[in-house]
Scaffold this motif. Structure first.
Motif, short mmCIF file in Angstrom:
data_model
loop_
_atom_site.label_atom_id
_atom_site.label_comp_id
_atom_site.label_asym_id
_atom_site.label_seq_id
_atom_site.Cartn_x
_atom_site.Cartn_y
_atom_site.Cartn_z
N LYS A 87 30.05 36.25 72.05
CA LYS A 87 29.03 35.58 72.65
C LYS A 87 28.32 34.39 71.59
O LYS A 87 28.39 33.20 72.14
CB LYS A 87 27.94 36.46 73.40
CG LYS A 87 28.31 37.42 74.37
CD LYS A 87 27.18 38.04 74.74
CE LYS A 87 27.57 38.99 75.89
NZ LYS A 87 26.19 39.96 76.14
N ASP A 90 31.10 31.68 71.05
CA ASP A 90 31.49 30.96 72.27
C ASP A 90 30.08 29.85 72.28
O ASP A 90 30.18 28.89 72.56
CB ASP A 90 31.45 31.57 73.48
CG ASP A 90 32.75 32.40 73.65
OD1 ASP A 90 33.63 31.96 72.93
OD2 ASP A 90 33.10 33.15 74.80
N ASP A 342 30.25 35.19 80.27
CA ASP A 342 30.39 34.11 81.42
C ASP A 342 28.91 33.84 81.69
O ASP A 342 28.61 32.67 81.87
CB ASP A 342 30.89 34.68 82.87
CG ASP A 342 32.39 34.70 82.67
OD1 ASP A 342 33.05 34.13 81.67
OD2 ASP A 342 33.02 35.33 83.35
N ASP A 343 27.85 34.61 81.89
CA ASP A 343 26.36 34.46 82.07
C ASP A 343 26.11 33.67 80.74
O ASP A 343 25.29 32.57 81.06
CB ASP A 343 25.63 35.58 81.89
CG ASP A 343 25.93 36.54 83.19
OD1 ASP A 343 26.32 35.88 84.16
OD2 ASP A 343 25.70 37.89 83.15
N HIS A 345 27.92 31.50 78.86
CA HIS A 345 28.38 30.30 79.16
C HIS A 345 27.52 29.30 80.19
O HIS A 345 27.12 28.19 79.72
CB HIS A 345 29.74 30.35 79.35
CG HIS A 345 30.48 28.93 79.36
ND1 HIS A 345 30.85 28.40 78.46
CD2 HIS A 345 30.57 28.05 80.36
CE1 HIS A 345 31.76 27.04 78.71
NE2 HIS A 345 31.43 26.93 80.03
N GLU A 346 27.36 29.71 81.03
CA GLU A 346 26.50 29.28 82.20
C GLU A 346 25.06 28.94 81.76
O GLU A 346 24.73 27.77 82.28
CB GLU A 346 26.50 30.01 83.50
CG GLU A 346 27.91 30.14 84.27
CD GLU A 346 27.69 30.68 85.60
OE1 GLU A 346 26.92 30.31 86.42
OE2 GLU A 346 28.41 31.47 85.97
N HIS A 395 36.17 23.27 82.21
CA HIS A 395 35.62 23.54 83.69
C HIS A 395 35.92 22.38 84.37
O HIS A 395 36.37 22.58 85.74
CB HIS A 395 34.13 23.79 83.31
CG HIS A 395 33.70 24.57 84.90
ND1 HIS A 395 33.95 25.50 85.34
CD2 HIS A 395 32.67 23.81 85.74
CE1 HIS A 395 33.38 25.52 86.55
NE2 HIS A 395 32.54 24.61 86.70
#
Length: 437
Positions: A87, A90, A342-343, A345-346, A395
């Motif tokens: 994380k 990223d 994913d959370d 990143h969003e 994306h």
């Protein structure tokens, strides 16, 4: 070369332009002298512990680009440090300028040291979280000295900024016990300090021994993020007497920190109606003498669990446009669970959109250039150029590639096909026939 200054603020006040100031000036399209002046005044900070040698310095201030912080760390129920490190990387790759390690389980020091030895982003922590874990003792058995020693440990580990809930006092305890708030205290650190004071009957050690903490921060050049233990946890508690009372104390503590050349940020509110955000920003700037404001959201509604990255982005954009300097990201998992990859990143993308939109509104040098390049790419229907300018290129490309039009892929998308306005205008202005059917 041996440093002849204690902190970035000390250097700035001595007229010294540090290498960190030069790096920030280049990023911000400002002169080194402008950066030095703002740091000297306390209106901008450069969190850079002298032991964090791999840091890529960034400045935090309302006159600079709005920065993003990402909260990470393990918990008892999610304890995989490898996942947390993924994380982290990223987040850095997505452009986050700061990582806060909020680990509350296990042996936290190796992960913290790994961050300050390998991660170029600013690293922050909340030492009070770590106190119970570090000593492996119940909260009510810890002493004031125990808490202060953990602050020193984090400074020695190379942490660039620490959140300390110094503004909650015995008076605050009585205010909360009076039952005037709907959500009481929602700050994890604030609740621990409240509980410790309630059980021991003693004053908040971070407030009582603030001068000792300043000596530690000055020695290692650690920036203090004065935590808002009493931030509103729901719209009903926004801008109430408890929140404002703590903010007044943080203003006093800011002055005391500056007297020792210690850099300061002020943490801001959590849940605030949209029509109160601008006033909150102006109040902080006045009460805390222009110190950079670091806001946790703010979330503009309480009823969107699963979508709180959006509620926070709305509030964050308004806050940054009105003077906030630093946005703490919020993920879709807020109020529900520890965020997954994913959370994270969003959450970062939502915060970056908010920060960028605010920077354009504030007229930050160069802020709109990427938008103008995107407009050129769209006019030319140059898809690769559009991906290049997108905040999240992969994306954007994935969405288009998954839904390509049946006709010529080069100049339309599946939304409009040959009815595309841009395509029609390009052909019309070039004197070409506009073929639709």
């Amino acid at each position: 070369m041996e440093r002849n200054y204690a902190t970035q603020m000390d250097a700035a006040r001595k007229g010294i332009i540090t290498s960190e100031m030069k790096a920030v000036a280049e990023k911000e399209r400002r002169t080194p002298e402008e950066i030095r002046g703002w740091v000297a005044e306390g209106k901008a900070v450069i969190p850079a512990n002298r032991l964090h040698t791999c840091i890529d310095p960034n400045g935090v201030g309302s006159m600079l680009k709005t920065k993003i912080n990402v909260n990470l760390g393990v918990s008892r129920d999610c304890k995989d440090y490898d996942v947390e490190m993924k994380k982290v990387m990223d987040a850095v790759n997505c452009g986050a300028e700061a990582i806060m390690d909020l680990s509350s389980h296990g042996n936290t020091q190796p992960f913290r040291q790994k961050l300050t030895h390998e991660c170029p982003a600013m690293i922050g922590t909340v030492p009070v979280y770590d106190a119970v874990i570090h000593y492996q003792r119940d909260l009510n058995t810890l002493t004031a000295k125990d808490f202060i020693d953990v602050v020193r440990l984090h400074a020695q580990d190379g942490v660039d900024f620490v959140t300390l809930h110094c503004g909650i006092t015995k008076k605050t305890v009585e205010q909360i016990k009076s039952g005037s708030r709907k959500m009481n205290i929602v700050s994890r650190g604030g609740s621990l300090i409240f509980a410790w004071m309630s059980m021991t009957g003693e004053e908040n050690p971070f407030y009582e021994y603030f001068d000792e903490i300043l000596d530690i921060c000055r020695e290692y050049d650690v920036t203090i993020s004065l935590g808002d233990a009493c931030r509103p946890g729901c719209l009903a508690d926004a801008t109430d007497g408890v929140q404002i009372g703590e903010l007044l104390r943080l203003g006093e503590l800011t002055r005391r920190a500056w007297e020792k050349d210690v850099q300061v940020m002020i943490e801001g509110p959590g849940h605030v109606p949209m029509d109160q955000i601008a006033a909150n920003m102006k109040l902080e700037q006045s009460v805390c003498h222009g110190a950079p404001f670091y806001v946790l959201g703010p979330l503009v509604t309480d009823i969107a669990p699963g979508y709180d990255h959006i509620t926070a982005a709305i509030g964050g954009a308004i806050a940054a446009m009105n003077g906030a300097a630093f946005l703490c990201y919020v993920t879709p998992a807020e109020h529900l669970a520890l965020p997954n990859v994913d959370d994270v990143h969003e959450g970062i993308m939502a915060s970056k959109i908010a920060a960028h939109a605010a920077d354009i509104a504030k007229g930050i040098p160069g802020a709109r250039e990427q938008d103008d390049r995107m407009a050129d790419a769209r006019r030319k229907l140059d898809w690769e150029a559009q991906y290049k300018e997108a905040l999240d290129p992969a994306h954007a490309k994935a969405i288009r590639d998954s839904r390509l039009p049946e006709d010529d892929h080069s100049d339309t998308c599946s939304m409009c096909g040959k009815f595309c306005a841009v395509r029609s205008m390009n052909k019309a202005l070039a004197g070409e026939t506009i073929d639709i059917l």
